[in-house]
Write a protein that holds these residues in place. Structure first.
Motif, PDB file in Angstrom:
ATOM      1  N   LEU A  93       0.607  -1.363   0.138  1.00  0.00           N
ATOM      2  CA  LEU A  93      -0.197   0.107   0.129  1.00  0.00           C
ATOM      3  C   LEU A  93       0.766   0.936   0.144  1.00  0.00           C
ATOM      4  CD1 LEU A  93      -2.999  -0.892   2.483  1.00  0.00           C
ATOM      5  CD2 LEU A  93      -3.004  -0.427   0.075  1.00  0.00           C
ATOM      6  N   VAL A  94       1.888   0.990   0.562  1.00  0.00           N
ATOM      7  CA  VAL A  94       2.604   2.558   1.526  1.00  0.00           C
ATOM      8  C   VAL A  94       3.316   2.995  -0.458  1.00  0.00           C
ATOM      9  CG1 VAL A  94       5.052   3.823   1.795  1.00  0.00           C
ATOM     10  CG2 VAL A  94       3.450   2.673   3.191  1.00  0.00           C
ATOM     11  N   GLU A  95       4.182   2.051  -0.956  1.00  0.00           N
ATOM     12  CA  GLU A  95       4.332   1.800  -2.477  1.00  0.00           C
ATOM     13  C   GLU A  95       3.403   2.164  -3.557  1.00  0.00           C
ATOM     14  OE1 GLU A  95       8.545   1.346  -2.891  1.00  0.00           O
ATOM     15  OE2 GLU A  95       7.171   2.043  -0.729  1.00  0.00           O
ATOM     16  N   GLY A  96       2.156   1.481  -3.631  1.00  0.00           N
ATOM     17  CA  GLY A  96       1.542   2.311  -4.670  1.00  0.00           C
ATOM     18  C   GLY A  96       0.956   3.450  -4.160  1.00  0.00           C
ATOM     19  N   THR A  97       0.923   3.779  -2.476  1.00  0.00           N
ATOM     20  CA  THR A  97       0.592   5.411  -2.501  1.00  0.00           C
ATOM     21  C   THR A  97       1.401   6.524  -3.792  1.00  0.00           C
ATOM     22  OG1 THR A  97      -0.991   4.956  -0.637  1.00  0.00           O
ATOM     23  CG2 THR A  97       0.369   7.248  -0.205  1.00  0.00           C
ATOM     24  N   LYS A  98       2.862   5.751  -3.031  1.00  0.00           N
ATOM     25  CA  LYS A  98       3.800   6.971  -3.835  1.00  0.00           C
ATOM     26  C   LYS A  98       3.949   7.159  -4.961  1.00  0.00           C
ATOM     27  CE  LYS A  98       7.250   5.208  -0.499  1.00  0.00           C
ATOM     28  NZ  LYS A  98       8.875   5.089  -0.110  1.00  0.00           N
ATOM     29  N   LEU A  99       3.392   6.208  -6.325  1.00  0.00           N
ATOM     30  CA  LEU A  99       3.790   6.057  -7.408  1.00  0.00           C
ATOM     31  C   LEU A  99       2.358   6.533  -7.379  1.00  0.00           C
ATOM     32  CD1 LEU A  99       4.231   1.956  -8.079  1.00  0.00           C
ATOM     33  CD2 LEU A  99       5.889   4.272  -8.574  1.00  0.00           C
ATOM     34  N   ALA A 100       1.381   6.691  -7.102  1.00  0.00           N
ATOM     35  CA  ALA A 100      -0.396   7.554  -7.545  1.00  0.00           C
ATOM     36  C   ALA A 100       0.530   8.806  -6.685  1.00  0.00           C
ATOM     37  CB  ALA A 100      -1.378   7.194  -5.969  1.00  0.00           C
ATOM     38  N   MET A 101       0.743   8.839  -5.582  1.00  0.00           N
ATOM     39  CA  MET A 101       1.003  10.968  -5.786  1.00  0.00           C
ATOM     40  C   MET A 101       2.032  11.199  -6.312  1.00  0.00           C
ATOM     41  SD  MET A 101      -0.617  11.663  -2.641  1.00  0.00           S
ATOM     42  CE  MET A 101      -1.481  11.724  -1.792  1.00  0.00           C
ATOM     43  N   ALA A 102       2.921  10.314  -6.693  1.00  0.00           N
ATOM     44  CA  ALA A 102       3.508  11.198  -8.074  1.00  0.00           C
ATOM     45  C   ALA A 102       2.299  11.023  -9.127  1.00  0.00           C
ATOM     46  CB  ALA A 102       4.895   9.812  -8.240  1.00  0.00           C
ATOM     47  N   ASN A 140      -3.473   2.649  11.819  1.00  0.00           N
ATOM     48  CA  ASN A 140      -3.494   3.467  10.690  1.00  0.00           C
ATOM     49  C   ASN A 140      -1.746   3.558  10.333  1.00  0.00           C
ATOM     50  OD1 ASN A 140      -4.256   4.576   8.081  1.00  0.00           O
ATOM     51  ND2 ASN A 140      -6.314   4.343   8.429  1.00  0.00           N
ATOM     52  N   TRP A 141      -1.652   4.778   8.827  1.00  0.00           N
ATOM     53  CA  TRP A 141      -0.451   5.271   8.338  1.00  0.00           C
ATOM     54  C   TRP A 141      -0.124   5.909   7.651  1.00  0.00           C
ATOM     55  CZ3 TRP A 141       0.329   4.886   3.364  1.00  0.00           C
ATOM     56  CH2 TRP A 141      -0.880   4.024   2.306  1.00  0.00           C
ATOM     57  N   HIS A 142       0.804   6.740   7.065  1.00  0.00           N
ATOM     58  CA  HIS A 142       0.889   7.970   6.151  1.00  0.00           C
ATOM     59  C   HIS A 142       2.677   8.450   5.793  1.00  0.00           C
ATOM     60  CE1 HIS A 142       2.005  10.636   8.632  1.00  0.00           C
ATOM     61  NE2 HIS A 142       2.410  11.314   8.253  1.00  0.00           N
ATOM     62  N   THR A 143       2.594   7.796   4.310  1.00  0.00           N
ATOM     63  CA  THR A 143       3.549   8.208   4.449  1.00  0.00           C
ATOM     64  C   THR A 143       3.808  10.177   3.580  1.00  0.00           C
ATOM     65  OG1 THR A 143       5.430   8.047   2.371  1.00  0.00           O
ATOM     66  CG2 THR A 143       3.680   7.487   1.443  1.00  0.00           C
ATOM     67  N   MET A 174       9.224  17.618   1.616  1.00  0.00           N
ATOM     68  CA  MET A 174       9.336  16.612   1.357  1.00  0.00           C
ATOM     69  C   MET A 174       9.074  15.033   2.382  1.00  0.00           C
ATOM     70  SD  MET A 174      10.005  14.712  -2.518  1.00  0.00           S
ATOM     71  CE  MET A 174      10.327  12.978  -2.771  1.00  0.00           C
ATOM     72  N   ARG A 175       9.802  13.708   2.697  1.00  0.00           N
ATOM     73  CA  ARG A 175      10.527  13.174   3.494  1.00  0.00           C
ATOM     74  C   ARG A 175      10.523  11.969   2.411  1.00  0.00           C
ATOM     75  NH1 ARG A 175       7.850  11.386   9.028  1.00  0.00           N
ATOM     76  NH2 ARG A 175      10.043  10.953   8.621  1.00  0.00           N
ATOM     77  N   PRO A 176      11.821  11.962   1.479  1.00  0.00           N
ATOM     78  CA  PRO A 176      11.194  10.887   0.555  1.00  0.00           C
ATOM     79  C   PRO A 176      11.582   9.240   1.624  1.00  0.00           C
ATOM     80  CG  PRO A 176      12.976  12.493  -0.144  1.00  0.00           C
ATOM     81  CD  PRO A 176      12.971  13.010   1.433  1.00  0.00           C
ATOM     82  N   GLY A 177      11.113   8.753   0.575  1.00  0.00           N
ATOM     83  CA  GLY A 177      11.008   7.280   2.056  1.00  0.00           C
ATOM     84  C   GLY A 177      10.243   6.999   3.192  1.00  0.00           C
ATOM     85  N   SER A 178       9.683   8.044   3.536  1.00  0.00           N
ATOM     86  CA  SER A 178       8.702   8.308   4.694  1.00  0.00           C
ATOM     87  C   SER A 178       7.888   7.293   5.427  1.00  0.00           C
ATOM     88  CB  SER A 178       9.019   9.302   5.666  1.00  0.00           C
ATOM     89  OG  SER A 178       7.744  10.283   5.253  1.00  0.00           O
ATOM     90  N   VAL A 179       7.825   6.361   6.089  1.00  0.00           N
ATOM     91  CA  VAL A 179       6.336   5.920   6.420  1.00  0.00           C
ATOM     92  C   VAL A 179       6.068   5.942   7.312  1.00  0.00           C
ATOM     93  CG1 VAL A 179       7.274   3.839   6.911  1.00  0.00           C
ATOM     94  CG2 VAL A 179       4.594   4.551   6.404  1.00  0.00           C
ATOM     95  N   THR A 180       4.809   6.658   8.455  1.00  0.00           N
ATOM     96  CA  THR A 180       4.770   6.855  10.222  1.00  0.00           C
ATOM     97  C   THR A 180       3.502   6.446  10.007  1.00  0.00           C
ATOM     98  OG1 THR A 180       5.163   9.011   9.656  1.00  0.00           O
ATOM     99  CG2 THR A 180       4.212   8.621  11.620  1.00  0.00           C
TER     100      THR A 180
END
Length: 593
Positions: free
Chosen positions: A303-312, A513-516, A528-534
């Motif tokens: 999910l986190v990696e898919g989020t990064k692609l969608a947000m890009a 839950n989480w967010h990047t 921006m915080r590259p590679g981050s996940v909280t």
């Protein structure tokens, strides 16, 4: 599964929101034979009063709703940039970004007209009937929630030194409102009473249209335009006047639109279009693999990696000036190529795609942020949900959902016009908004600042269908986190076992839950915080360790710190209605019977 509260169930009506008084107001309207749209408007106006740090009348609201038995509709209450808001004007002032506060950041307010258009076309009540509770709380006071005082405390020096109207309202007795203290806004109550007095006409619809004209062309428009023309201290550290004029206000009307849609596992999820970040949720669903093991480390990583692609893709292609379509971004072949980019390791890059063979272009600011200079990297947790620790003002958002016994359903995410966005206009009792801060001061981008163009918003209510019928409305505050938290919620609903014959809404809201922040933020200073996940600590040591092993820069947050969702649902076979609300922050509540 343990939950903080039960998922409410009933057959008459359900409401859920980020404040219990708004949910109660909506329920009161439903009990008075109002429909879901009447109730939502009443709740929306109450939110302007009881959550002034999260939204205001001069803010904006995207709404997605489905009248019973009919297709979903998006109602856009996001106002555009004023006629004078050109890149050249801001550049001539020496600015590289639109300030995060002050009149230069003010778009044309959209919330008021959107609420009234909804009431006129789909409600049944008079404007006076849905405004009375908001007027009562403004006039007689409401117990201030903790976050109001916390927000005011952060900006109290600015209020005292530069924004005396704000100090008068939000520093009663010279101090920020204490939790539970009655907070009154008599100027706002007078504003709504004057609108009602001037909004005359031979029918309910005519009276509502008359109120819209009072906002656009009457005393409210005059006060808003005068406030925009004032030279005001903003987050750039200098004083600037805005560009909003009476002509801009007079030209605006909220609009109805077709929603963006995506089919996934028997569901159809509907969102606002590419002027919002709504299609990010649809892209996240389109990027998912065929099988998912809910809650595992592999699930979180995917999910986190898919989020990064969608947000890009959001950064490269979303905006009112885009030539890309939602259909291109959801194309199966396009998503197969994008899905192949998700490996076992966390990506620290911003990787927009090339829909239709186009070459992505990012702003020069984004290019600099990707390189990670220290002054542009956000501290953990920064973003729309908080006022930053250094005193920099960032706003937040509200959300509400309503379903009635006839099957009408609505989700709305009001925001903007925060008490710390602009000085309070003394005659009106509320400030201008700051949504223009989301537009780039660089020509030729989908989200470039341009007159008449809507700034891309993070506000993103959701509606889901089964078998062509609306069954689930949901959403959350949280800026860039909204479609991250909402995606996790939706999957938690869709992949969990039923509870008492219905979806486990409360269990999905309560789930860790989480967010990047591995992409440029939408709000000043666009960090921006590259590679981050909280992640919430409740996700567990094993999952946290696995994410770190995969290269994620993990920040472990408090156990109840991620997500502020609310939701309502309807079973079309039985007519049973459900609702749930977020326990985080001790503020959101659902009501129904």
């Amino acid at each position: 599964m343990f939950t903080t509260r039960p998922t409410l169930q009933g057959t008459h009506g359900m409401a859920s929101s980020t404040h219990w008084l708004a949910s109660a107001a909506a329920m009161a309207v439903l009990e008075d034979d109002g429909n879901a749209f009447d109730a939502a408007v009443a709740a929306g106006f109450v939110l302007h009063v009881v959550e002034p740090h999260l939204n205001g009348p001069a803010g904006e609201v995207p709404i997605i709703f489905a009248p019973a038995g009919r297709d979903p509709v998006v109602l856009c209450g996001q106002g555009p940039a004023p006629a004078g808001a050109t890149v050249e004007h801001y550049r001539d002032l020496g600015l590289e970004l639109v300030p995060g506060t002050g009149p230069l950041a003010a778009a044309v307010p959209g919330a008021f007209d959107a609420w009234l258009l909804l009431l006129r076309d789909h409600g049944t009540k008079e404007l006076a009937d849905v405004l009375d509770r908001a007027i009562g709380y403004a006039e007689n006071g409401h117990p201030a929630v903790e976050c109001i005082g916390r927000t005011v405390r952060t900006v109290q020096d600015l209020f005292r030194a530069e924004w005396p109207g704000s100090a008068e309202l939000y520093l009663p007795g010279g101090r920020p409102p204490a939790p539970g203290a009655l907070l009154r806004n008599p100027a706002l109550a007078r504003t709504w009473r004057r609108v009602l007095a001037e909004a005359t006409g031979p029918s309910r619809e005519a009276r509502i249209d008359a109120a819209r004209r009072v906002w656009r062309e009457g005393f409210i428009a005059e006060e808003l335009a005068a406030a925009a023309a004032e030279s005001t201290m903003d987050s750039s550290g200098e004083r600037h006047a805005g560009t909003l004029t009476g002509e801009d206000l007079a030209r605006f009307s909220a609009t109805y639109e077709e929603p963006a849609r995506h089919d996934w596992n028997g569901w159809t999820v509907c969102k606002a279009g590419l002027w919002s970040q709504g299609p990010v949720l649809l892209q996240q669903l389109a990027l998912l693999p065929d099988s998912l093991d809910l809650g595992t480390a592999d699930y979180l990583h995917t999910l986190v990696e898919g989020t990064k692609l969608a947000m890009a893709d959001r950064e490269a292609w979303y905006g009112d000036g885009t030539d890309v379509t939602v259909a291109e971004l959801l194309d199966p072949d396009y998503n197969a190529r994008r899905r192949a980019l998700i490996g076992d390791r966390a990506s620290h890059e911003l990787r927009p795609g090339s829909p239709g063979g186009r070459t992505p272009r990012l702003s020069a600011h984004v290019q600099r942020v990707q390189d990670g200079p220290l002054d542009l990297v956000a501290p953990a947790g920064a973003g729309e949900p908080t006022v930053a620790r250094d005193g920099e003002t960032r706003g937040d958002t509200c959300h509400l959902d309503v379903v009635d016994r006839w099957g009408n359903m609505i989700a709305a995410t009001p925001s903007g016009g925060w008490l710390h966005s602009n000085p309070v206009i003394g005659e009106l009792g509320f400030p201008l908004g700051t949504r223009l801060q989301m537009a780039w001061l660089e020509p030729g981008l989908p989200n470039s600042l341009a007159p008449g163009r809507r700034p891309r918003t993070t506000l993103t209510p959701s509606l889901a269908l089964r078998g062509g019928e609306a069954v689930l409305a949901f959403g959350t505050p949280g800026g860039d986190q909204q479609d991250q938290w909402s995606t996790h919620f939706f999957l938690s609903v869709a992949l969990r076992e039923p509870v008492r014959g219905g979806w486990d809404l409360q269990g999905a809201i309560d789930a860790p839950n989480w967010h990047t922040e591995s992409f440029p933020g939408s709000f000043y200073p666009r960090a921006m915080r590259p590679g981050s996940v909280t992640v919430e600590s409740r996700i567990g040591y094993s999952a946290i360790a696995d994410l770190r092993r995969r290269g994620h820069d993990v920040t472990v947050g408090e156990p109840w710190s991620e997500g502020r969702l609310s939701a309502v649902a309807r079973d079309p076979e039985t007519g049973v209605l459900s609702a749930a609300a977020n326990p985080r922050g001790m503020q959101g509540y659902a009501a129904g019977r």
